[in-house]
Scaffold this active site. Structure first.
Site, PDB file in Angstrom:
ATOM      1  CE  LYS A  90     -44.734  10.933  20.448  1.00 48.25           C
ATOM      2  NZ  LYS A  90     -44.922  12.278  19.874  1.00 48.25           N
TER       3      LYS A  90
ATOM      4  CG  HIS B 116     -42.659  16.526  25.845  1.00 51.99           C
ATOM      5  ND1 HIS B 116     -43.617  15.640  26.280  1.00 51.99           N
ATOM      6  CD2 HIS B 116     -43.071  16.947  24.616  1.00 51.99           C
ATOM      7  CE1 HIS B 116     -44.566  15.528  25.367  1.00 51.99           C
ATOM      8  NE2 HIS B 116     -44.247  16.299  24.345  1.00 51.99           N
TER       9      HIS B 116
ATOM     10  CE1 TYR C 264     -44.127  28.992  13.673  1.00 51.49           C
ATOM     11  CE2 TYR C 264     -42.304  27.688  14.544  1.00 51.49           C
ATOM     12  CZ  TYR C 264     -42.919  28.909  14.347  1.00 51.49           C
ATOM     13  OH  TYR C 264     -42.317  30.052  14.796  1.00 51.49           O
TER      14      TYR C 264
ATOM     15  NE  ARG D 263     -30.884  24.781  13.128  1.00 53.63           N
ATOM     16  CZ  ARG D 263     -32.120  25.177  13.456  1.00 53.63           C
ATOM     17  NH1 ARG D 263     -32.893  24.379  14.175  1.00 53.63           N
ATOM     18  NH2 ARG D 263     -32.557  26.349  13.081  1.00 53.63           N
TER      19      ARG D 263
ATOM     20  CD  GLN E  51     -35.380  27.126  20.579  1.00 53.78           C
ATOM     21  OE1 GLN E  51     -36.362  26.601  21.072  1.00 53.78           O
ATOM     22  NE2 GLN E  51     -35.421  28.323  20.016  1.00 53.78           N
TER      23      GLN E  51
ATOM     24  CB  THR F 208     -47.897  27.195  23.119  1.00 54.90           C
ATOM     25  OG1 THR F 208     -46.638  27.404  22.469  1.00 54.90           O
ATOM     26  CG2 THR F 208     -47.650  26.828  24.579  1.00 54.90           C
TER      27      THR F 208
ATOM     28  CD  GLN G  91     -46.928  21.923  21.812  1.00 56.14           C
ATOM     29  OE1 GLN G  91     -46.624  23.030  22.238  1.00 56.14           O
ATOM     30  NE2 GLN G  91     -46.026  21.051  21.412  1.00 56.14           N
TER      31      GLN G  91
END
Length: 266
Positions: A121, A147, A184, A134, A139, A205, A208
């Protein structure tokens, strides 16, 4: 004020000295101060990073991202294997499992993979830094920062006090999900020739969300049973995972319903 400071100091001393003696010597575990510093530096980068990148060309980082995401796939496979195999060999209950604080081979093996999960983590905070470099600022949502930032504290506490027991269930499920998530991301780095085959992002998703519901049911169940695992941790896990379910449901709705409806109108 002095008495308040003394009370805080006493609580801090109690907190650091009453952890799991097996994990206390391990990197970043004994005191919360290193994690607090990492957290503070992370938030500083989130706040200042976009301004620092203003006027600069975005970095591509293609090779770096491919190595990074592939390495996290490998680490996730390792952790999932360790959580699963160790729990099976130790005869863990998947409904209620107390922590084995002994120095037995399997007890230490489970504690070690819990530490690796916690450390993963910390590593995953790089996700945000790569977004900044980037210039993928969209995002860096509240969900993303919340999270990533909270998981390091949650699992610091897990390794510090309950390295094993039924906390393994959360780590095992999350490691399984992250195998596919970072796979992914690794494939997406390869460009348009591969991206057209990545139609299954939506299902990540859903996977998750399924994981969070399973964790909520698991920790919620143990709040109403006589399970020798600290209720405080079950309450914390249950409360935290409910916030994730709400945030991920909102993300799912905004991404796969609202945006698609807007595209159809346009």
């Amino acid at each position: 004020m002095a008495s308040t400071w003394e009370a805080m100091k006493d609580f801090y001393v109690w907190a650091v000295e009453n952890g799991d003696s097996r994990t206390d010597p391990w990197l970043l575990v004994y005191s919360p101060l290193p994690i607090i510093l990492i957290f503070s530096f992370y938030l500083l980068l989130v706040a200042s990073g976009p301004r620092l990148m203003e006027g600069r060309e975005p970095f591509t980082l293609r090779s770096v991202l491919l190595i990074y995401n592939t390495a996290l796939v490998g680490l996730s496979v390792y952790m999932f294997y360790e959580f699963l195999v160790t729990s099976l060999l130790a005869g863990y209950s998947y409904l209620c499992q107390p922590v084995d604080y002994s120095n037995s081979e399997l007890g230490l093996r489970m504690a070690r993979v819990c530490w690796w999960f916690f450390f993963s983590k910390v590593i995953e905070l790089l996700d945000t830094i790569f977004f900044i470099l980037r210039k993928k600022f969209s995002q860096i949502s509240f969900l993303h920062v919340y999270h990533h930032a909270t998981m390091i504290f949650n699992w610091w506490a897990g390794v510090k006090y309950v390295a094993g027991g039924q906390s393994f269930f959360v780590g095992m499920l999350n490691s399984f999900v992250h195998i596919f998530m970072y796979l992914y991301y690794a494939l997406a780095v390869l460009g348009p020739s591969v991206q057209k085959y990545l139609w299954w992002k939506r299902y990540l998703t859903i996977l998750q969300l399924t994981q969070f519901v399973a964790v909520a049911l698991h920790s919620g169940y143990n709040l109403f049973t006589d399970c020798p695992f600290p209720d405080g941790f079950n309450i914390a896990v249950f409360t935290y995972v409910i916030t994730l379910i709400i945030l991920f449901l909102n993300f799912y709705y905004q991404t796969y319903f609202r945006r698609q409806a807007q595209k159809k109108k346009e």
